[in-house]
Design a protein around this motif. Structure first.
Motif: not given
Lengths: 329, 899
Positions: A122, A125, A128-131, A133-135, A137, A141, A144, A148, B82, B259, B295
């Protein structure tokens, strides 16, 4: 008094520049590092069906204890499940040797390992959602995300470090019950006529095993004083695989002993009593053996290191909060 | 303006949950008062009979949406955040959104919301939080109808009701961070039963209920984290569930993918299953790889052969599945998978945010009844909510890429912006003052009536009124700490700044005072919890900065004080505990530290009273308000004296009593918590900077400390893992609590026994508790009483205590018979074997770091047989006795309240 002053415009510009660098470069660097560590940790937990065909590799662990050598054995761990067990128990009173093993077709899932593994995946995961390319801001953020991830990591760690406290009936109902290996092997004993080294099997069922399959019942032919039933509990404690064997004896209904059922515990002490069905049972002996699982140790270290990394990143972000208290940083 | 709800229960925990996410720049306040007309500001209601929460300010509270759902009547969108609040958004027929209510109640992040009843009858939704709390809410009026805390964390909930076979309100089928499916009663939130899997049980990622007209059977489809698809019969297994029989899955099949995010059943053709993974979709028939960097997060079947998929970053796509005409069975259980020739065809895409890639949660409502819309809605982490209708029905034949028009967006801030009356400050009165002085705190030095204390350059985030805690202290003092690590000591009568401390340690998140019994410097010290995880110690009278304890790696969560010793016990967020010994010598205070625990070595002290978390740093106004009302929410003051033990105000006062005795009798050398080679030395003569060894390393559990607030917790394979709490109340009752469920900290403390001593005429509190060597008995006794109480209690500890009442002398008998559990590497593990029948004093106390220290007046003798008892005499030991001798495996936890 200068420290208390609000930052000047120049200072503020520099700070903002630095904060931008933090958000755009440093955060990703840390996240990559975290990912690497957690990947490494998750590799320790073999995941079923994770690309690799064939069964997970088997590892044998020789159980031992410091004090007595009454219980000896080998447990075979396959991923998150115990696939084989080979345990010898020397009865304290008569030095009778009991041997028990898993039925070939059954496994015992170590819930703690499974949970820890799932928590780690988890966390991976989430990362991974924030590779790259992710900026990011805002700092909030990042905070948080870190919260998690840390939550999952803490849970993964706690799952391994804190075995469940179970009451004796819960252990009995959990399915890992030692009972006689059934009629066929019982007859084997009779045939061989060797009372010593009775053959036992751990039969795993999911709660349906009843304690009526008492050792004493099938052991009627045995000339030896029969041991009462046994309870077995297997759990992870930190980096160790622990096996506890409780020897039980039935309390006679007319016994003057004050019956008081025991509460939950990881390890019950002799004298703990419980009720099972209509019977009242008391733990007469407790044997505990354990074996270190090296890769669990690695995983725990990885968890701790990643937790610290997360916290450090949070701290870096938080530094800026005091400068920009007027807006959410 | 303000309507107060007539809720059923009060939720004091909500106070803790309300702190806005970031401590800085918070410009909204909230208040629990009986609603006075706050005509200004937008007021949102709290579901509670007495209290309502009004929110006002320029800035909306942060609401990072984690989960979203729309009610069946399409009038309300429910989001969970949250921050632990739920927000109800009303959706008008014209698709206009407006925030309606903010529901407080959860003390942790909300993970999922789902409907909890048949919506045509009762408009109830259920929410599940990170910490296992579940609440059922009435959407119409925002009341919390039912609340339960189970030791499970759900990630998805499905409501299931079968009216003709089921009594009651139906079930909530839950999956989450546990094996298989839990069935929870929708009305009572009681665990009914589970669906168990016979094959490779694992966590379940997602599920859906399938009502198939064709086979007249409801089924539950789930996908586990390892990618195993399982099917349970629902309608035909209702009876076996109600009879608590095991229900195993009907089918199970391994999907070759991890997943899985969503599983949906096509109700139109009843042949297709949509399985959405994070990187591919269209299970079995066709996989479609998502665009790079995106995703897939979820999906829904729009119509026959038409699906909608959305991604983590808020894009959505509508695909037409072009069927090649080959008819296939939905899920060939026999493994006969024909390669399908279904091509997903991208019809339509929508991006909910232009050029933004904030993570968001999305949902889709597909109602066939007119005039309902097909609504695609999305909630964003920043609290923005938007929704759009799908144009698909308008142009069914158009195979071009279309944008899904976004019709509405709305944020909480918009609601706040509607009302421009700004409360820049909040009036507070300090109740501890004799005079009716009102202080107005302003955030940014705005001048306001009454007293204005000017001096801070940054937001004030912590306040302490020392006199309110200890009457010995000057009435005029007020201590405040700000974001900029500056702590100011005020004279509130003259508005003078008495002293300014610059800590240089980050925001001062909390100011605490030790209870009166703490020995250091006649209680003139203030502890500041700082943002860089340090704890600074200030001396008020001398206006001096004493030291800063800086070694903590994680945020400080709780601070306790040892009543006798100058020990500061700091609990951090990672469950580690640092014990600082504060040495005072020649007017200097030093702190030495020893990291008592680290997770790798597998043991830590657990702080019992962590009901009052310091994090996140509460917003300034909130703190000010604490000073004012001194109620419901745990205030720093309450925290400091350990009163945050819920109903345990009594505990706090008993704690004070203990300490009082300790203070009053300086002649008795305090019993060291631990020690090394310095047995029996007086505090003054002890060397400074003496590192504390790890005293509890091999010891047992059950240390009670600082008013029974601290409990050792042992992950060791040790009988003492069982946590035992002993609560002593001044009214003479005593309770033993046995904590059985580790994952639920406080709530799970099950009270095993309560013994009152009043029956015997004992007006005094119990003097000590112990266990008889018969194992199942606990002996409660009170000095001055010849009678002894026997209360049978199970304590699953190996070291048992026994105490006998012999006149004035109390004895505790420690019975160690668990030598077989000693770990091989433990330094003194052999103690209970080799040193059998020896008392502690006979052991070398300086050779080992972990060696025990003989406590004055305390003799420990261990023995292997219950009958050979060893004795500890407790002679006038004035106070708490947290003696831990590593070899004894059982830490003595005895409290002597007889002063």
């Amino acid at each position: 008094m200068a420290t208390a002053m609000a930052p000047t415009a120049v200072e503020r510009a520099v700070l903002e520049e630095e904060f931008r660098w933090l958000l755009h470069d440093e955060v990703h660097a840390v996240l990559r590092q975290l990912q690497d560590i957690l990947k490494e940790a998750s590799l320790r937990f073999t995941l079923p069906g994770s690309g690799m065909e064939g069964p997970a590799k088997q590892e044998n662990f020789i159980l031992g204890s410091s004090g007595t050598d009454q219980v000896k054995g080998v447990l075979t761990l396959q991923g998150d499940a115990l696939s084989q067990a080979d345990v010898n128990l020397k009865m304290p009173r008569n030095n009778q040797l009991l041997h028990f093993a898993f039925r070939e077709d059954k496994q015992w899932k170590l819930q703690q390992i499974q949970d820890a593994r799932n928590h780690v995946s988890q966390a991976i995961y989430l990362l991974n959602n924030r590779d790259e390319s992710y900026q990011f801001r805002t700092g909030a953020e990042v905070l948080k995300l870190m919260d998690a991830v840390m939550l999952q990591l803490t849970r993964a760690r706690n799952r391994l470090t804190t075995p469940a406290t179970l009451t004796l009936p819960e252990i009995a109902a959990s399915g890992l019950t030692v009972s006689a290996s059934g009629q066929d092997s019982g007859s084997l004993e009779r045939d061989t006529g060797v009372p010593r080294g009775q053959k036992l099997q751990i039969v795993i069922s999911r709660g349906s095993m009843s304690m009526s399959m008492q050792f004493s019942e099938i052991g009627v032919c045995s000339p030896l004083p029969c041991p009462s039933d046994l309870l077995v509990n297997v759990y992870i404690n930190l980096n160790k695989l622990c096996l506890t064997v409780y020897q039980l004896h039935t309390l006679q209904p007319n016994s003057t002993k004050n019956f008081r059922p025991a509460g939950g515990s990881v390890l019950h002490s002799p004298g703990a009593m419980f009720e099972w069905g209509s019977q009242r049972l008391e733990v007469s002996h407790v044997h505990k053996v354990e074996s270190v699982i090296p890769w669990l140790n690695d995983a725990l270290v990885f968890f701790t290191v990643s937790l610290q990394l997360c916290q450090q990143l949070k701290d870096k972000i938080s530094v800026f909060s005091s400068y920009w208290s007027y807006r959410p940083f | 303006m303000v309507s107060s709800d007539q809720g059923q229960r009060q939720e004091p925990a909500a106070g803790a949950s309300g702190g806005s996410g970031d401590g800085s720049g918070c410009k909204w306040g909230w208040c629990w008062q009986q609603m006075q007309a706050l005509a200004a500001g937008d007021s949102l209601n709290m579901r509670s009979s007495l209290q309502a929460v009004a929110l006002w300010g320029e800035k909306a509270p942060s609401h990072s949406i984690t989960t979203i759902m729309i009610t069946d009547d399409q009038q309300t969108i429910v989001t969970g955040s949250q921050e632990g609040q739920l927000c109800l958004w009303s959706l008008s027929p014209e698709l206009k959104i407006s925030a309606k209510e903010l529901l407080f109640g959860h003390s942790a992040s909300v993970i999922c919301v789902a409907k909890a009843r048949d919506f045509s009858k009762q408009r109830y939704v259920v929410s599940a939080a990170e910490n296992g709390e579940m609440c059922v809410w009435n959407v119409t009026n925002g009341q919390c109808v039912e609340k339960a805390t189970l030791p499970y964390r759900h990630t998805a909930i499905c409501y299931y009701h079968c009216s003709f076979r089921m009594t009651g309100e139906g079930w909530l089928l839950c999956c989450g961070e546990y094996q298989d499916i839990l069935i929870i009663d929708a009305k009572t939130l009681v665990l009914v039963h589970t669906f168990t899997s016979s094959q490779s049980p694992d966590w379940i990622n997602c599920m859906c209920i399938v009502h198939s007209m064709r086979i007249q059977e409801d089924s539950l489809l789930v996908v586990s984290v390892t990618g195993e698809l399982k099917v349970w019969d629902l309608s035909s297994s209702i009876n076996s569930i109600q009879e608590k029989q095991d229900v195993y899955e009907k089918e199970s099949k391994f999907l070759d993918s991890l997943n899985c995010r969503t599983i949906r059943f096509c109700t139109y053709t009843e042949r297709l299953l949509l399985v959405v993974y994070d990187y591919c979709d269209f299970s079995l028939l066709r996989t479609e790889v998502s665009r790079s960097g995106q995703f897939f997060a979820g999906g829904e079947v729009l119509a026959a052969h038409r699906i909608i998929i959305w991604t983590e970053d808020g894009h959505s796509y509508i695909y037409q599945l072009l069927n090649s005409g080959l008819s296939k069975s939905i899920y060939p259980a026999d493994g006969r998978v024909l390669r399908e020739t279904i091509y997903p065809h991208l019809l339509c895409s929508a991006s909910v945010q232009e050029n933004k890639s904030l993570p968001c949660v999305m949902g889709y409502m597909n109602e066939r009844k007119e005039p309902f819309y097909k609504v695609l809605f999305s909630g964003e982490v920043s609290g923005e909510l938007l929704c759009g209708t799908s144009p698909m029905f308008l142009y069914p034949s158009l195979m071009a890429l279309l944008e899904i028009p976004i019709t509405t967006t709305w944020t909480l801030q918009d609601n706040f912006d509607k009302h421009h009356i700004i409360h820049k400050a909040l009036s507070t009165t300090s109740p501890g003052l004799k005079t009716e002085l009102e202080l107005w705190w302003s955030l940014h030095q705005n001048s306001l009536p009454y007293k204005v204390l000017k001096g801070h350059h940054q937001s004030v985030i912590s306040l302490l009124y020392p006199h309110g805690l200890s009457s010995k202290l000057d009435q005029s003092w007020l201590v405040s700490g700000d974001q900029d690590s500056c702590v100011i000591m005020w004279d509130i009568f003259t508005e003078e700044i008495l002293h300014k401390f610059f800590l240089e340690a980050g925001p001062v998140t909390s100011l605490l005072m030790p209870p009166e019994n703490f020995r250091l410097r006649s209680n003139q010290v203030v502890f500041c919890v700082c943002g860089d995880h340090s704890v600074a110690l200030l001396h008020l009278e001398e206006k001096r900065f004493l030291f800063c304890a800086r070694k903590h790696l994680f945020p400080v969560k709780v601070i306790k004080w040892h009543p006798v010793e100058n020990f500061l016990i700091v609990g951090c967020a990672d469950d580690s505990v640092y014990i600082w010994e504060i040495e005072t010598e020649a007017g200097e205070a030093h702190a030495t530290s020893a990291v008592l625990t680290s997770p790798e070595s597998g043991f830590w002290l657990r702080l019992w009273a962590h009901a009052a978390p310091i994090t996140p740093p509460p917003p300034p106004l909130w703190k000010a308000w604490h000073l004012d009302l001194d109620c419901t929410a745990p205030s720093p003051a309450a925290f400091a004296e350990g009163a945050a033990l819920g109903p345990g105000r009594a505990l706090a006062s008993s704690c004070t009593r203990i300490g009082g005795g300790g203070m009053a009798d300086p002649g008795v050398a305090p019993l060291p918590l631990c020690g090394r080679g310095s047995a029996g030395t007086r505090p003054g003569t002890r060397p400074v900077l003496q590192p504390l060894p790890l005293p509890l390393r091999k010891g047992g559990a059950g240390t009670t400390m600082a008013g029974l607030a601290v409990q050792a917790r042992w992950p060791h394979p040790h009988p003492l893992t069982n946590i035992l709490y002993i609560k002593l109340s001044p009214d003479g009752s005593m309770a033993l609590c046995d904590k059985t469920i580790p994952s639920v900290p406080e709530e799970a403390a099950v009270c095993c026994a309560v013994a009152g001593l009043q029956e015997a005429g004992a007006a005094k509190p119990p003097r000590c508790c112990s266990r008889a060597w018969k194992r199942e008995e606990i002996v409660l006794s009170s000095t001055g009483l010849s009678s002894t109480f026997y209360q049978q209690v199970n304590i699953a500890t190996a070291g048992t205590l026994e105490r006998h009442e012999t006149g004035e002398r109390a004895r505790i008998i420690l019975n160690c018979d668990d030598s077989q559990f000693l770990k091989p590497e433990s330094v003194l593990s052999v103690a209970s074997e080799t040193h059998k029948h020896k008392s502690v004093e006979q052991r070398p106390s300086s050779s080992y770091q972990f060696g025990p220290i003989p406590c004055p007046g305390l003799q420990v003798e261990s023995s292997c047989k219950p009958h050979q008892r060893s004795e500890i005499g407790v002679e006038d030991c004035p106070s708490l006795l947290p003696a831990s001798s590593p070899d004894c495996k059982g830490v003595l936890s005895c409290l002597n309240l007889e002063l």
